[in-house]
Design a protein around this motif. Structure first.
Motif, PDB file in Angstrom:
ATOM      1  N   ILE A   1     -43.609  16.933  -9.155  1.00  0.00           N
ATOM      2  CA  ILE A   1     -43.248  17.056 -10.486  1.00  0.00           C
ATOM      3  C   ILE A   1     -44.397  16.502 -11.251  1.00  0.00           C
ATOM      4  O   ILE A   1     -45.411  15.947 -10.779  1.00  0.00           O
ATOM      5  N   THR A   2     -44.541  16.945 -12.403  1.00  0.00           N
ATOM      6  CA  THR A   2     -45.589  16.623 -13.595  1.00  0.00           C
ATOM      7  C   THR A   2     -45.135  15.252 -14.250  1.00  0.00           C
ATOM      8  O   THR A   2     -44.041  14.904 -14.251  1.00  0.00           O
ATOM      9  N   HIS A   3     -46.335  14.676 -15.124  1.00  0.00           N
ATOM     10  CA  HIS A   3     -45.998  13.827 -15.768  1.00  0.00           C
ATOM     11  C   HIS A   3     -44.742  13.947 -16.986  1.00  0.00           C
ATOM     12  O   HIS A   3     -43.869  13.399 -16.852  1.00  0.00           O
ATOM     13  N   GLU A   4     -44.992  15.242 -17.293  1.00  0.00           N
ATOM     14  CA  GLU A   4     -43.851  15.664 -18.429  1.00  0.00           C
ATOM     15  C   GLU A   4     -42.616  16.121 -17.642  1.00  0.00           C
ATOM     16  O   GLU A   4     -41.504  15.837 -18.479  1.00  0.00           O
ATOM     17  N   GLU A   5     -42.470  16.269 -16.525  1.00  0.00           N
ATOM     18  CA  GLU A   5     -41.246  16.474 -15.795  1.00  0.00           C
ATOM     19  C   GLU A   5     -40.597  15.259 -15.779  1.00  0.00           C
ATOM     20  O   GLU A   5     -39.373  15.091 -15.629  1.00  0.00           O
ATOM     21  N   LEU A   6     -41.318  14.343 -15.299  1.00  0.00           N
ATOM     22  CA  LEU A   6     -40.872  12.900 -15.176  1.00  0.00           C
ATOM     23  C   LEU A   6     -40.144  12.350 -16.236  1.00  0.00           C
ATOM     24  O   LEU A   6     -39.076  11.742 -16.427  1.00  0.00           O
ATOM     25  N   ARG A   7     -40.905  12.734 -17.614  1.00  0.00           N
ATOM     26  CA  ARG A   7     -40.558  11.876 -18.831  1.00  0.00           C
ATOM     27  C   ARG A   7     -39.211  12.956 -19.144  1.00  0.00           C
ATOM     28  O   ARG A   7     -38.208  12.068 -19.558  1.00  0.00           O
ATOM     29  N   ALA A   8     -39.149  14.002 -18.848  1.00  0.00           N
ATOM     30  CA  ALA A   8     -38.023  14.796 -19.344  1.00  0.00           C
ATOM     31  C   ALA A   8     -36.707  14.239 -18.425  1.00  0.00           C
ATOM     32  O   ALA A   8     -35.626  14.200 -18.705  1.00  0.00           O
ATOM     33  N   LYS A   9     -36.834  13.846 -17.059  1.00  0.00           N
ATOM     34  CA  LYS A   9     -35.797  13.287 -16.286  1.00  0.00           C
ATOM     35  C   LYS A   9     -35.468  11.983 -16.805  1.00  0.00           C
ATOM     36  O   LYS A   9     -34.275  11.450 -16.858  1.00  0.00           O
ATOM     37  N   ILE A  10     -36.382  11.212 -17.362  1.00  0.00           N
ATOM     38  CA  ILE A  10     -36.080  10.094 -17.898  1.00  0.00           C
ATOM     39  C   ILE A  10     -35.476   9.926 -19.248  1.00  0.00           C
ATOM     40  O   ILE A  10     -34.242   9.026 -19.423  1.00  0.00           O
ATOM     41  N   ARG A  11     -35.891  10.644 -20.099  1.00  0.00           N
ATOM     42  CA  ARG A  11     -35.519  10.899 -21.526  1.00  0.00           C
ATOM     43  C   ARG A  11     -33.692  10.719 -21.694  1.00  0.00           C
ATOM     44  O   ARG A  11     -33.346   9.727 -22.417  1.00  0.00           O
ATOM     45  N   PRO A  12     -32.965  11.169 -21.052  1.00  0.00           N
ATOM     46  CA  PRO A  12     -31.541  11.084 -21.227  1.00  0.00           C
ATOM     47  C   PRO A  12     -31.026   9.973 -21.025  1.00  0.00           C
ATOM     48  O   PRO A  12     -29.900   9.471 -21.435  1.00  0.00           O
ATOM     49  N   PHE A  13     -31.660   9.164 -20.076  1.00  0.00           N
ATOM     50  CA  PHE A  13     -31.027   7.654 -19.706  1.00  0.00           C
ATOM     51  C   PHE A  13     -31.635   6.668 -20.920  1.00  0.00           C
ATOM     52  O   PHE A  13     -31.230   5.609 -20.740  1.00  0.00           O
ATOM     53  N   ILE A  14     -32.507   7.283 -21.625  1.00  0.00           N
ATOM     54  CA  ILE A  14     -32.789   6.051 -22.361  1.00  0.00           C
ATOM     55  C   ILE A  14     -32.784   6.627 -23.950  1.00  0.00           C
ATOM     56  O   ILE A  14     -33.168   5.579 -24.657  1.00  0.00           O
ATOM     57  N   GLU A  15     -32.350   7.580 -24.242  1.00  0.00           N
ATOM     58  CA  GLU A  15     -32.457   8.046 -25.764  1.00  0.00           C
ATOM     59  C   GLU A  15     -31.361   7.472 -26.684  1.00  0.00           C
ATOM     60  O   GLU A  15     -31.696   7.366 -27.790  1.00  0.00           O
ATOM     61  N   LYS A  16     -30.319   7.002 -26.006  1.00  0.00           N
ATOM     62  CA  LYS A  16     -29.450   6.004 -26.683  1.00  0.00           C
ATOM     63  C   LYS A  16     -29.952   4.491 -26.966  1.00  0.00           C
ATOM     64  O   LYS A  16     -29.256   3.737 -27.631  1.00  0.00           O
ATOM     65  N   SER A  17     -31.283   4.068 -26.453  1.00  0.00           N
ATOM     66  CA  SER A  17     -31.648   2.781 -26.514  1.00  0.00           C
ATOM     67  C   SER A  17     -32.559   2.359 -27.488  1.00  0.00           C
ATOM     68  O   SER A  17     -32.966   1.304 -27.502  1.00  0.00           O
TER      69      SER A  17
END
Length: 80
Positions: free
Chosen positions: A36-52
């Motif tokens: 995966i790319t850096h951007e794909e990693l970031r997209a996978k992480i975002r849903p888990f941190i966006e409420k934080s």
């Protein structure tokens, strides 16, 4: 890039980042076999941190998150 990282590690690092408890030049690297790319990693992480936190803080945090693909944790070539 695994389940534990998304649910625990990255949110914890975000809290440290938001509180200015990480050095300014910190880079956070994910490592696994998935291609995966850096951007794909970031997209996978975002849903888990966006409420934080604030969106601008999350964007700044994610800009310091990167990804490296390797065959295994013992893959010496991947670390070069």
């Amino acid at each position: 890039s695994g389940d534990l990282a998304k649910k625990k590690t990255y949110p914890s690092l975000l809290h440290l980042f938001a509180a200015n408890l990480l050095p300014n030049d910190t880079q956070i690297w994910g490592y696994a076999r998935s291609k995966i790319t850096h951007e794909e990693l970031r997209a996978k992480i975002r849903p888990f941190i966006e409420k934080s936190g604030d969106a601008s803080v999350i964007d700044a945090f994610l800009s310091q998150c990167f990804y490296k693909q390797g065959n295994s944790y013992g893959d010496q070539k991947a670390y070069q």
